[in-house]
Design an enzyme around this catalytic site. Sequence first.
Site, PDB file in Angstrom:
ATOM      1  N   VAL A  33      -5.277 -11.114   7.653  1.00 48.77           N
ATOM      2  CA  VAL A  33      -6.116 -12.311   7.526  1.00 48.77           C
ATOM      3  C   VAL A  33      -5.230 -13.546   7.409  1.00 48.77           C
ATOM      4  CG1 VAL A  33      -8.121 -11.190   6.477  1.00 48.77           C
ATOM      5  CG2 VAL A  33      -6.261 -12.003   5.019  1.00 48.77           C
ATOM      6  N   TRP A  80       0.849  -1.192   0.000  1.00 49.14           N
ATOM      7  CA  TRP A  80       0.000   0.000   0.000  1.00 49.14           C
ATOM      8  C   TRP A  80       0.881   1.237   0.000  1.00 49.14           C
ATOM      9  CZ3 TRP A  80      -0.786  -4.208   3.243  1.00 49.14           C
ATOM     10  CH2 TRP A  80      -1.943  -4.945   3.015  1.00 49.14           C
ATOM     11  N   HIS A 139      -6.752   1.984   2.544  1.00 47.55           N
ATOM     12  CA  HIS A 139      -7.818   1.006   2.366  1.00 47.55           C
ATOM     13  C   HIS A 139      -8.873   1.287   3.436  1.00 47.55           C
ATOM     14  CE1 HIS A 139      -4.949  -1.804   4.889  1.00 47.55           C
ATOM     15  NE2 HIS A 139      -5.094  -0.627   5.412  1.00 47.55           N
ATOM     16  N   GLN A 186     -13.654   1.987  -1.914  1.00 53.40           N
ATOM     17  CA  GLN A 186     -13.675   0.579  -1.494  1.00 53.40           C
ATOM     18  C   GLN A 186     -14.904   0.278  -0.656  1.00 53.40           C
ATOM     19  OE1 GLN A 186     -10.243  -0.692   0.723  1.00 53.40           O
ATOM     20  NE2 GLN A 186      -9.132  -1.235  -1.143  1.00 53.40           N
ATOM     21  N   ARG A 196      -3.958   6.315  -2.639  1.00 53.15           N
ATOM     22  CA  ARG A 196      -2.667   5.637  -2.755  1.00 53.15           C
ATOM     23  C   ARG A 196      -1.676   6.542  -3.466  1.00 53.15           C
ATOM     24  NH1 ARG A 196      -4.336  -0.122  -3.292  1.00 53.15           N
ATOM     25  NH2 ARG A 196      -5.683  -0.329  -1.471  1.00 53.15           N
ATOM     26  N   ALA A 256     -13.057 -11.129   6.586  1.00 59.25           N
ATOM     27  CA  ALA A 256     -12.994  -9.729   6.159  1.00 59.25           C
ATOM     28  C   ALA A 256     -12.704  -9.723   4.669  1.00 59.25           C
ATOM     29  CB  ALA A 256     -11.893  -8.983   6.906  1.00 59.25           C
TER      30      ALA A 256
END
Lengths: 800, 350
Positions: free
Chosen positions: B264, B161, B181, B221, B207, B318
């Site tokens: 995650v 990112w 994000h 998003q 970004r 998620a």
Amino acid sequence: MLVPLSWLADYVDLTLDPKEIARRLTIAGIEVEDIITPAEWDGIVVAHVESVEPHPNADRLRLATVDIGNGERPHVICGAPNIAAGQKVAYASLGTKLIDGHTGEVTVLKKAKIRGVESQGMICSEKELGLSGEHEGILVLPEDAKVGAPLSQVMGDTIFDLDLTPNRPDWFSVLGVAREVAALTGQGWRDPSLEHPEGKKKARDFVTVEIEDADLCTRYVGAVIENLTIGDSPKWMQKRLVDAGLRPINNVVDITNYVMLEMGQPLHAFDYEKVRGKKIVVRRARKGERLLLLTEDKERELADDMLVIADGEGATAVAGVMGGGDSEVTPATRTILLEAANFKATSVRRTSHALKLRTDASARFEKGLSRHLPPLAASRAVKLMVELCGGTAAEGLVDAFPGREGEREVPVRMGRLAAVLGLDVPPEQVTSILSSLGFETRMAEQDSLVARVPYWRTDVVLDVDVIEEVARIIGYDQLPTTQLRGQIPTDVPQPMTALRERVKNILGSFMQEVITYSMSDPESLRKVLPPEELAINPPLKLANPLSRQWEYGRTTLRHSLLQTMEANIRGSPELLTLFETARVYLPREDDLPHEVESLCGVVSGRQPDRWGLPTGAEAGFFEAKACLERLFDELGVEGEYRASHDFVYLPGRTAEIVCGETQVGLIGEVHPHIASDFGIERSVAMFEVNLEALLPHVAGIARYTPVSPYPSVEQDLAVIVNTEVPAGRILQLIRAFPIVAEAMVFDVYTGDQIPAGKKSLAFRITFQSKDGTLTEEDASKQRNRIIERLRRDVNAEPRA
Amino acid sequence: MSSDTESVKTIEAAALRDLQAVAKLDALEEWRVSYLGRKGRLTMLLRSLADMSIDQRRSLGKEANEAKQRLETAHDTRRDALERKRLSEVIERESIDVTLPGSTLPLMRGRMHPITQTMRDMLAAFTSMGFQVAEGPEVEWDTYNFEKLRIPQDHPARDMWDTLWIDYEKDGRRPMLLRTHTSPNQIRVMEQRKPPIRIVVPGKCYRFEATDATHEWQLTQIEGLAIDEGIGMTHLKGTLAEVARRIFGADRRVSFRCSYYPFVEPGMDVNIDCFICRGEGCRTCHYSGWIEILGSGMVHPEIIEAQGYDPERYTGFAFGVGIERIALLRYGVDDIRHFYANDLRFLRQF
């Protein structure tokens, strides 16, 4: 990372075609972004040079006869100095597409006579085949190349271009990818050989290693190779390096790079003779310490949190990032000290960022390499140096290993695995998947399995990490899909979001929504905000804006909407109505800015006629107000418009919108100077609403009031008042009478029949009673009471 | 010579005196012509220099030119003042009664921006499955955007990112940024609520990225988060497959692959069959036949634990979807930059 498949095939059998291997790798988490296939080389085959004769008419040219496998023996004119009978070469027949050796353009090979002799085709150089820039001589193929075979079979290599994730440093190596291919195709892999002869002298007698800062260096392995000869590395190695995207340099450097690509462990070769004091010290840089780095021509000053490799006198390399120029391997080098170490990932990353040097080594170290890798990679490189550089390896390795750690074991409950995946996987299948990846497993208790993590898997720490391994080898596509069940959580109301969405619904039913950029340049803000406001509330500034155009967080939407309007006018008189809802950022001391949900709308153009064509009338304040009234009406907001002033608007045509006593917004015609600053040379009206301020004034659920069963009476009333009396004030007074059901203004007149400084206003008033039918007389009586009231409060006179 | 110098002064004095009396813009123009115009008094004087000696020319020329500049400045000042006066008169004459009602608008066709339309369709799909909208700040702390998502300082995953940082330093660091994000709001919601949680976070992200046909530095998003007892990867797959079906239609194929996001484990990317080649493999899909539409995974147990929940008891998933990407695929748009160019010829197609 680029992985040539022929290299991959050294460690695992490629039993499936490249596309299928790529597909399986991608699903398992190694994204094959591209499959680079060899050039087509249509019409180019392997030929055997049978004889080479001088050209009858030219000294430098020769006439070769080649066997191309189909019985033909074409004669080819060739100017390359390296051509000789018995060679295998690449032969291009007439009509083949080649790269012109001189111009670099793709051309079709045509029949040609050179100095009176016809050439039936061509023997190609590397440049002509697009392999490299080499055009001095022809490409000579391996002796075992089959005559008549397409060149692509001999020369071509399919290369996988991998887009790797930072959690898997082991994948940044051909061997690591081979292990995955093995697991995904149900077979084992072959580790590269480390076996090599060693000399009598011990490595530890050549050099001592001392790790001063063990927090940043967990292991340092040194190996020594004597009496080697620096030269080119073999062609096969050079080709692999080139295919993998690296430039061949010399045999020693190439071997360090080759082993890095092969096993994932960066290595560094020092010229042993230049290691002062025959000792290596791994420590943080001294304050102000300077070092000349490889590939650079100026010394760098190092910071004292950077780890360096020093010798007896000073720094010779920045650990894990780049070696120093002074200890560089040169053609004169005879003895090599080879470094294979393990440095702290975050330290290497910070240092490489600070020096702005991202190297293949730092990119690997920063991801956290295995501490067990250095001796393996060192041995592999020593083996290759002994074999390819004619050196003698010193016995053993010098191995300083303060960060010694045991093997990691991770317990995994089968119930937990089933819960996370949503699927029961039999323990035997789990065991078999894990062992295919190099894990050793044993059953602990009834429901539990212990996985011993292979040394290269630094990423596997928790049970979920092991569970992911199982899932990805099974394939995510193989897992069932089920819908969520269970309790739906209690709703948490989001009034601001709800209001913004309602506003969009309402305005979006007759205006065009736009979405513009949240960042702005200072000039645009300066055009729409007074200097004192910018000085008192300086907008949020980015430290690394993409460009000056996007440097500041906007504190208003004005400029964005005016820019969008300007871009869309295109000389057309069409009525354009645009709006946006977005957050503006109001900075706060030492805190995140206050993000205010805001609305801005702009209206410009000529009003349409009955056919939708533009009329002569330019839309202005009242057209913008109509949009806002429609919004407020639907939201149940009572907004009062009060004449006002603002930097961006034209005085006399500006109003603040007040709810209760709070200003919720502004409306007006944009000052022509400001519109002109945006390139708009016609009237633009604009409105702005702070949705946060508006929120408390939005009506809740409507309350029913009984509809009067009695008929209403309408009467008109015209009054003359001073020009500065707002019609709205009079309407307020009229509506204050309970008998008045509705009142509206329908005419304003100034002119001949009205005294100067006065205006005539006409109202239509609807009278209605809850208690009975009103007569015209009743209404007139009420009307007179209204006139009395207006006379008293606003000095109004009824117009005759 | 002295008489000539005198005459420069005389002309200047007369000019300034006359200027005082100028009250209208057209009179100002007359004044300009009579002194500074091609046949104006000062211009004529300057012209006569040609006949003089070099010394005279030098001193007188200098003086006359200086006077000319002074008069031009005075002219401009006067012009600005008259402009302002004229404008304020116009304003006075044309100022309107802002309380009068707006004029009746014709029945105009309004439209939502295609990103809003796509966003709303996505949100409708999620909310019908029990997800609630929860928005978060666009300007964030590093802590929420990275650290609490298991992306500490100097972590290589930070490269995933590229970040726009706010010019604000504290303790030698830049702690504030434009969120890259919508994931930070996962943490904010977990800190405030207890399981079961089912939220979607729509919003803008930013970004540090050069723009091209498929990249924008500003993007939109939807983040999703579900935490409860007994949530597994099959639920993640089921939820996302259902949304993909609603957005793209039942005939689109969806595939799932392993991927990595630090917050995650296991991580998963979701692909749909390429809308151009329908899975055959083409340039747009890198010859894979698939186009990635979102990243997702099972919430990392360390994150669940950090919020004070028992990770053995609670699991969750998620996901994060880029709306521009979805809109590109859905409408067959060939360049992401169309969305924020706001060209009505583009916007009116949706």
